[in-house]
Design an enzyme around this catalytic site. Structure first.
Site, PDB file in Angstrom:
ATOM      1  CD  GLU A 121     -66.545 -10.137 -12.351  1.00  0.00           C
ATOM      2  OE1 GLU A 121     -65.867 -11.155 -12.623  1.00  0.00           O
ATOM      3  OE2 GLU A 121     -66.536  -9.098 -13.045  1.00  0.00           O
TER       4      GLU A 121
ATOM      5  CG  HIS B 146     -63.391  -3.784 -13.066  1.00  0.00           C
ATOM      6  ND1 HIS B 146     -63.795  -4.776 -13.922  1.00  0.00           N
ATOM      7  CD2 HIS B 146     -64.346  -3.734 -12.095  1.00  0.00           C
ATOM      8  CE1 HIS B 146     -64.940  -5.291 -13.512  1.00  0.00           C
ATOM      9  NE2 HIS B 146     -65.290  -4.669 -12.396  1.00  0.00           N
TER      10      HIS B 146
ATOM     11  CD  GLU C  65     -56.383   2.569   9.725  1.00  0.00           C
ATOM     12  OE1 GLU C  65     -57.034   3.530   9.336  1.00  0.00           O
ATOM     13  OE2 GLU C  65     -56.859   1.600  10.327  1.00  0.00           O
TER      14      GLU C  65
ATOM     15  CG  HIS D 282     -67.091  -1.065  -9.571  1.00  0.00           C
ATOM     16  ND1 HIS D 282     -68.103  -1.072 -10.513  1.00  0.00           N
ATOM     17  CD2 HIS D 282     -66.516  -2.289  -9.632  1.00  0.00           C
ATOM     18  CE1 HIS D 282     -68.157  -2.259 -11.107  1.00  0.00           C
ATOM     19  NE2 HIS D 282     -67.205  -3.023 -10.587  1.00  0.00           N
TER      20      HIS D 282
ATOM     21  CG  HIS E 273     -65.809  -6.850  -7.583  1.00  0.00           C
ATOM     22  ND1 HIS E 273     -64.605  -6.246  -7.891  1.00  0.00           N
ATOM     23  CD2 HIS E 273     -66.632  -6.584  -8.618  1.00  0.00           C
ATOM     24  CE1 HIS E 273     -64.709  -5.647  -9.068  1.00  0.00           C
ATOM     25  NE2 HIS E 273     -65.931  -5.825  -9.527  1.00  0.00           N
TER      26      HIS E 273
HETATM   27  O1  2HA Z   1     -71.480  -5.484 -12.503  1.00  0.00           O
HETATM   28  O2  2HA Z   1     -68.900  -5.352 -10.847  1.00  0.00           O
HETATM   29  O3  2HA Z   1     -67.324  -6.807 -12.360  1.00  0.00           O
HETATM   30  C1  2HA Z   1     -70.886  -6.311 -11.572  1.00  0.00           C
HETATM   31  C2  2HA Z   1     -69.434  -6.099 -11.621  1.00  0.00           C
HETATM   32  C3  2HA Z   1     -68.672  -6.834 -12.638  1.00  0.00           C
HETATM   33 ZN    ZN Z   2     -66.870  -4.968 -11.177  1.00  0.00          ZN
END
Ligand code: 2HA
Ligand code: ZN
Length: 281
Positions: A116, A211, A170, A142, A140
């Site tokens: 990414e 995602h 909050e 998940h 980033h």
């Molecule tokens: O595997 O999270 O979006 C890495 C990620 C791709």
């Molecule tokens: Zn990801």
């Protein structure tokens, strides 16, 4: 002195491990990037290799020319960062045109920076500009509850922001500008990077439907804390809608205005719309 004794490197490693412990980084899921301060570049200079090959980023980030970033590696596991950061992360330099990078440290057994990278760098470019250089971290992850909600709620900035704000007093203080939502897209490329960085002009949080989530912040604590706060609110929302389809009581638009006044934050009125029903949107 080991590179792992340097403060920003320790902060980076700790954040990777904290995210792993939260359960947000199955397998090689998620990625982290940090824009080094000039004095930090000087601190790590003895460790840097400046003979690396310049490679295409896959997008252009001219406002980041000459900057250095620490980033996780593509296909690397957050779980392993604490054990061997030189294998799973790297420090890279952006060239003077903002279209190429080279690895100056790390990824010692080969590999590439995060898949990414275009999204990270385009977000950094937007945030560096808008925050006048203050924002340095793009993260980033998940997290399961936020992802679950993207199957159930309408994919709009207004609904996600308002529903999550209502879950904890909050929330409008921690993310007063709100949350942007990107509909499902193929990850890893320029297109999703453009969509995300467009949202980052307004927000510090962007959700990728089905995602995960991107957060931007000034330092590791604030950025991790932002991800944690949004995901905690999402967890509460999942619990609420698992118990009932309609809230009996909640935080009202006027309550949000009152909090904003007392805590000196600005909450956009577009999130304080009147609802026609207490039921799940
Ligand atoms: O595997 O999270 O979006 C890495 C990620 C791709
Ligand atoms: Zn990801």
């Amino acid at each position: 002195m080991e590179i792992t004794e340097i403060s920003f490197v320790r902060g980076f490693i700790r954040m990777c491990n904290d995210g792993w412990e939260q359960g947000w980084h199955e397998r090689n899921g998620g990625n982290l990037s940090y824009r080094l301060k000039p004095e930090e570049v000087e601190e790590i200079r003895p460790f840097l290799n400046t003979n690396g090959e310049w490679k295409e980023i896959g997008t252009d980030v001219p406002k980041l020319s000459g900057e250095y970033f620490m980033v996780t590696g593509s296909g690397k596991y957050f779980r392993n960062v604490i054990l061997d950061p030189a294998d799973s992360t790297c420090i890279l330099e952006i060239d003077e045109t903002g279209s190429k990078y080279r690895i100056c440290w790390g990824l010692v057994h080969g590999g590439r920076p995060t898949s990414e990278l275009p999204s990270h760098l385009m977000n950094h470019e937007v945030k560096k500009d808008i925050s006048k250089g203050k924002h340095r971290v793009i993260y980033h992850a998940h997290p399961a509850n936020v992802i679950a909600l993207t199957f159930v709620l309408p994919l709009t900035d207004e609904v996600f922001t308002r529903e999550l704000w209502e879950m904890a007093t909050e929330c409008p203080i921690v993310f007063p500008s709100g949350i942007g939502v990107v509909g499902w897209m193929v990850p890893g490329g320029r297109e999703i990077a453009v969509a995300t960085s467009e949202l980052m002009k307004q927000y510090d949080v962007a959700i990728w439907a089905h995602h995960g989530m991107f957060c931007s912040g000034e330092d590791f604590d604030l950025t991790f804390g932002l991800m944690h706060t949004v995901e905690k609110a999402a967890e509460i929302l999942v619990k609420v809608y698992s118990m009932t389809n309609a809230k009996r009581q909640t935080i009202t638009p006027q309550d949000f205005r009152d909090v904003a006044r007392d805590f000196h934050v600005t909450v956009p009125e577009k999130f304080l719309y009147e609802k026609s029903s207490p039921e799940r949107p």
